[in-house]
Design a protein around this motif. Structure first.
Motif, PDB file in Angstrom:
ATOM      1  N   LYS A 192       0.828  -1.202   0.000  1.00  0.00           N
ATOM      2  CA  LYS A 192       0.000   0.000   0.000  1.00  0.00           C
ATOM      3  C   LYS A 192       0.864   1.255   0.000  1.00  0.00           C
ATOM      4  O   LYS A 192       0.565   2.246  -0.690  1.00  0.00           O
ATOM      5  CB  LYS A 192      -0.921  -0.001   1.228  1.00  0.00           C
ATOM      6  CG  LYS A 192      -2.086  -0.987   1.148  1.00  0.00           C
ATOM      7  CD  LYS A 192      -2.851  -1.009   2.466  1.00  0.00           C
ATOM      8  CE  LYS A 192      -4.109  -1.855   2.365  1.00  0.00           C
ATOM      9  NZ  LYS A 192      -5.155  -1.203   1.566  1.00  0.00           N
ATOM     10  N   ALA A 193       1.966   1.233   0.777  1.00  0.00           N
ATOM     11  CA  ALA A 193       2.853   2.394   0.848  1.00  0.00           C
ATOM     12  C   ALA A 193       3.513   2.651  -0.503  1.00  0.00           C
ATOM     13  O   ALA A 193       3.634   3.809  -0.930  1.00  0.00           O
ATOM     14  CB  ALA A 193       3.907   2.182   1.933  1.00  0.00           C
ATOM     15  N   TRP A 205       2.317   1.939  -3.409  1.00  0.00           N
ATOM     16  CA  TRP A 205       1.299   2.466  -4.320  1.00  0.00           C
ATOM     17  C   TRP A 205       1.044   3.951  -4.035  1.00  0.00           C
ATOM     18  O   TRP A 205       0.927   4.757  -4.952  1.00  0.00           O
ATOM     19  CB  TRP A 205       0.010   1.661  -4.174  1.00  0.00           C
ATOM     20  CG  TRP A 205      -1.070   2.082  -5.113  1.00  0.00           C
ATOM     21  CD1 TRP A 205      -1.182   1.755  -6.442  1.00  0.00           C
ATOM     22  CD2 TRP A 205      -2.198   2.906  -4.805  1.00  0.00           C
ATOM     23  NE1 TRP A 205      -2.308   2.318  -6.979  1.00  0.00           N
ATOM     24  CE2 TRP A 205      -2.957   3.042  -6.004  1.00  0.00           C
ATOM     25  CE3 TRP A 205      -2.647   3.542  -3.660  1.00  0.00           C
ATOM     26  CZ2 TRP A 205      -4.125   3.779  -6.067  1.00  0.00           C
ATOM     27  CZ3 TRP A 205      -3.812   4.285  -3.710  1.00  0.00           C
ATOM     28  CH2 TRP A 205      -4.539   4.401  -4.907  1.00  0.00           C
ATOM     29  N   ARG A 206       0.995   4.319  -2.738  1.00  0.00           N
ATOM     30  CA  ARG A 206       0.792   5.733  -2.394  1.00  0.00           C
ATOM     31  C   ARG A 206       1.977   6.595  -2.825  1.00  0.00           C
ATOM     32  O   ARG A 206       1.812   7.708  -3.316  1.00  0.00           O
ATOM     33  CB  ARG A 206       0.548   5.866  -0.895  1.00  0.00           C
ATOM     34  CG  ARG A 206      -0.828   5.397  -0.441  1.00  0.00           C
ATOM     35  CD  ARG A 206      -1.122   5.850   0.974  1.00  0.00           C
ATOM     36  NE  ARG A 206      -0.196   5.259   1.930  1.00  0.00           N
ATOM     37  CZ  ARG A 206      -0.416   4.118   2.568  1.00  0.00           C
ATOM     38  NH1 ARG A 206      -1.532   3.428   2.347  1.00  0.00           N
ATOM     39  NH2 ARG A 206       0.469   3.652   3.418  1.00  0.00           N
ATOM     40  N   GLN A 207       3.198   6.066  -2.642  1.00  0.00           N
ATOM     41  CA  GLN A 207       4.386   6.817  -3.044  1.00  0.00           C
ATOM     42  C   GLN A 207       4.424   7.049  -4.546  1.00  0.00           C
ATOM     43  O   GLN A 207       4.977   8.048  -5.014  1.00  0.00           O
ATOM     44  CB  GLN A 207       5.645   6.073  -2.594  1.00  0.00           C
ATOM     45  CG  GLN A 207       5.863   6.101  -1.082  1.00  0.00           C
ATOM     46  CD  GLN A 207       6.992   5.182  -0.646  1.00  0.00           C
ATOM     47  OE1 GLN A 207       7.640   4.529  -1.473  1.00  0.00           O
ATOM     48  NE2 GLN A 207       7.235   5.115   0.657  1.00  0.00           N
ATOM     49  N   GLY A 214      -0.480   6.787  -6.812  1.00  0.00           N
ATOM     50  CA  GLY A 214      -1.671   6.098  -7.296  1.00  0.00           C
ATOM     51  C   GLY A 214      -1.781   6.086  -8.811  1.00  0.00           C
ATOM     52  O   GLY A 214      -2.862   5.876  -9.360  1.00  0.00           O
ATOM     53  N   THR A 222      -1.664  -5.455  -3.492  1.00  0.00           N
ATOM     54  CA  THR A 222      -1.988  -4.206  -2.819  1.00  0.00           C
ATOM     55  C   THR A 222      -3.457  -4.151  -2.422  1.00  0.00           C
ATOM     56  O   THR A 222      -3.812  -3.674  -1.348  1.00  0.00           O
ATOM     57  CB  THR A 222      -1.669  -3.012  -3.740  1.00  0.00           C
ATOM     58  OG1 THR A 222      -0.310  -3.095  -4.172  1.00  0.00           O
ATOM     59  CG2 THR A 222      -1.883  -1.687  -3.020  1.00  0.00           C
TER      60      THR A 222
END
Length: 298
Positions: free
Chosen positions: A150-151, A153-155, A158, A166
């Motif tokens: 998830k981290a 993907w956020r970095q 998106g 994820t």
């Protein structure tokens, strides 16, 4: 024989993974039909065939055999909880094999989160409390990998589409495994995860399931408490629940109190209310002060 069917499933699965293209619908239907035929076989020959093939560190063989165990048709008297009932001469080697599989996936550099869940689903068919330490370690690793995915993907802002690692939660499978295995250690582990942002609510549901199993409560028949009803009962001077607090509810109530003890952010208030929805499906004792705090948060 069932052994030949299992060998064919392993062979086709390996071929699917080697190929650069996706299998056709006909090919996949053939594969599914073989697995369905295996699921209908007699339990003892099936178990013996799996044992002859299960002494391996190959992740793909492990996950395929685990999947076959998890979907094998229950015996007539096992339909309710799907546990496999056989003589210790067979279940003990199966449990040793599953323990080896869990250890292998925990240390593997190639196994996915989904691979681990395949083995956990097999564990639910043969629950044994000796597996709890490794199950706990697999849960911890699963949540670590999920957070990292998830981290990343956020970095990335998106910009890329969510991949399965994820987007997929395996919380239901883990909480069901802990509830099925049960015991004091399961209660302790779930209590430690109540404030976890990814697994906390599922940990509470697992504690509720452990309570229901202990007292013999029917599953899937409880309604979530209505806070408006709680407020009316308070106004009439009645306690929401006059029974002694259930041991499984105690850590949930403590977690709710911790979330509401300070000026909680809105998302923490929501987590507290969601935990309360689960806690109040069990006896909670004299909880008027906590109810008042929840009504204020709501």
């Amino acid at each position: 024989t069932v052994g030949l069917l299992i060998d064919r499933v392993l062979e086709i699965g390996a071929d699917f993974r080697r190929r650069p293209d996706r299998p056709s619908r006909v090919e996949y239907d053939t594969y599914s039909d073989l697995r369905d035929r295996i699921a209908e076989t007699r339990l003892e020959p099936f178990a013996e065939a799996v044992l002859r093939r299960g002494d391996t560190d190959d992740v793909q063989i492990i996950t395929t055999l685990a999947h076959l165990i998890s979907r094998h048709k229950p015996q007539e008297d096992d339909v309710a909880d799907r546990r496999i009932s056989m003589s210790p001469e067979i279940t003990e080697p199966l449990n040793i094999m599953i323990s080896h599989w869990m250890d292998t996936l925990l240390t593997s550099t190639t196994a996915s989160r989904h691979d681990a869940v395949e083995v956990i689903e097999a564990l639910r068919r043969l629950p044994d409390r000796r597996h709890l330490p490794t199950l706990e370690a697999l849960l911890k690793e699963n949540l670590r990998r999920w957070r990292e995915a998830k981290a990343r993907w956020r970095q990335d802002g998106g910009r890329r589409s969510l991949d399965s690692d994820t987007s997929t939660s395996y919380n239901l499978q883990y909480r069901a495994a802990f509830a099925t295995v049960g015991g004091d250690r399961a209660l302790k582990v779930m209590s430690q995860y109540l404030l976890d942002d990814l697994f906390g609510i599922d940990a509470a549901h697992c504690l509720r399931d452990l309570h229901d199993a202990r007292v013999g409560s029917p599953r899937n028949t409880r309604k979530w408490p209505d806070f408006a009803v709680i407020a009316r009962r308070q106004s009439l001077g009645r306690l929401w629940n006059s029974q002694p607090v259930a041991e499984e509810a105690v850590p949930i109530l403590a977690a709710i109190g911790a979330l509401l003890a300070v000026a909680a952010a809105e998302h923490e208030q929501r987590r507290a209310i969601n935990l309360a929805f689960v806690a109040f499906q069990m006896p909670v004792g004299e909880a008027d002060d906590l109810i008042a705090s929840l009504l204020d948060a709501k």
